[in-house]
Design an enzyme around this catalytic site. Structure first.
Site, PDB file in Angstrom:
ATOM      1  N   LYS A   1      43.332 -92.657 -11.525  1.00 19.84           N
ATOM      2  CA  LYS A   1      43.445 -92.854 -13.390  1.00 19.84           C
ATOM      3  C   LYS A   1      42.407 -94.034 -12.897  1.00 19.84           C
ATOM      4  O   LYS A   1      42.211 -94.953 -12.795  1.00 19.84           O
ATOM      5  CB  LYS A   1      44.302 -93.031 -13.129  1.00 19.84           C
ATOM      6  CG  LYS A   1      45.426 -92.715 -14.453  1.00 19.84           C
ATOM      7  CD  LYS A   1      46.470 -93.405 -15.238  1.00 19.84           C
ATOM      8  CE  LYS A   1      46.525 -93.212 -16.236  1.00 19.84           C
ATOM      9  NZ  LYS A   1      48.180 -93.844 -16.638  1.00 19.84           N
TER      10      LYS A   1
HETATM   11  O1  G3P Z   1      50.049 -94.669 -19.439  1.00 24.03           O
HETATM   12  C1  G3P Z   1      48.946 -94.099 -20.475  1.00 24.03           C
HETATM   13  C2  G3P Z   1      49.736 -94.621 -21.854  1.00 24.03           C
HETATM   14  O2  G3P Z   1      50.505 -93.423 -21.787  1.00 24.03           O
HETATM   15  C3  G3P Z   1      50.067 -95.157 -22.238  1.00 24.03           C
HETATM   16  O3  G3P Z   1      51.124 -95.695 -23.232  1.00 24.03           O
HETATM   17  O4  G3P Z   1      52.708 -96.970 -26.007  1.00 24.03           O
HETATM   18  O5  G3P Z   1      50.998 -98.349 -23.654  1.00 24.03           O
HETATM   19  O6  G3P Z   1      50.020 -96.367 -25.730  1.00 24.03           O
HETATM   20  P1  G3P Z   1      51.405 -96.847 -24.941  1.00 24.03           P
END
Ligand code: G3P
Length: 219
Positions: free
Chosen positions: A83
């Site tokens: 990533k």
């Molecule tokens: O892993 C990346 C993403 O899904 C993060 O989500 O909830 O931290 O905005 P969030």
């Protein structure tokens, strides 16, 4: 649409995998920090549990460092996807690593032009952060729709991985928008299962079953 779990918690991953519907896992530095474990050891456990793609994020900010980190992560298991954040140095790293056959998930995507650049650089996945756009008053899912249209126009094979999913409606909308993958926190995945009418219906079936004479139950 493929379903990935957005977590580094091996217990959650094992549980979701036991349901037979898990296609992969995404992690990020925040999720890894929550577990308080050695990063590579946690990744080894996850890769041994799930056969699908497992995203592991680099933390370097220069292309050279990202490339070295990416190579190291890719050595952990065949199903590791590296990533890389959507920055200029990241694009250089995506180009270099994808040329070596390492699959890349470009993270922190907040616009279609960013997704287009990542796809052109050779990324296997782009991750639009739907929930974080909603948080600041934008329609995050509109980005997924736009990206779908652009990728389809030019036959890009790069997969759209809807990320930052916060609730079941996001999952449904991502599927309607044609996202290839949605990565979902465990609580949201679990909530996809539930419906009060299912519980009520099951209770009624079991209650009515009691009315069937014991001798008549086996056939
Ligand atoms: O892993 C990346 C993403 O899904 C993060 O989500 O909830 O931290 O905005 P969030």
């Amino acid at each position: 649409m493929k379903l990935f779990l957005d977590t580094a918690d091996i217990r959650e991953i094992r549980e979701a995998n036991s349901w037979g519907i898990l296609d992969g896992v995404t992690t990020n530095p925040s999720l890894v920090a929550r577990e308080g474990r050695d990063f590579h050891e946690a990744l080894r456990d996850i890769c041994a549990e799930v056969q699908g793609p497992i995203s592991a994020e680099v933390v370097g900010l220069e292309a050279e460092g990202m490339i070295a980190e990416g190579r190291g992560l890719a050595k952990i298991a065949d199903n590791i996807v590296v990533k890389i954040p959507m920055v200029k140095e990241g694009l250089k790293a995506i180009r270099a690593l994808s040329a070596e056959g390492i699959r890349i998930n470009t993270t922190l995507i907040f616009s279609s032009p960013q997704a287009l650049l990542a796809a052109k650089a050779g990324a296997a996945y782009v991750s639009p952060f739907v929930g974080r756009l909603d948080d600041i008053g934008h329609d995050g899912m509109q980005l997924v729709r736009e990206m779908r249209e652009i990728f389809d126009n030019y036959g890009f094979r790069c997969e759209i991985l809807a990320a930052s999913i916060r609730h079941p409606v996001h999952v449904v909308e991502a599927a309607r928008a044609g996202a290839d993958v949605a990565t979902i926190p465990f609580k949201v995945l679990e909530s996809l299962l539930n419906h009060p009418l299912t519980d009520i219906g099951l209770q009624k079936f079991l209650k009515d079953w009691e009315k069937v004479p014991r001798a008549a139950r086996k056939g």
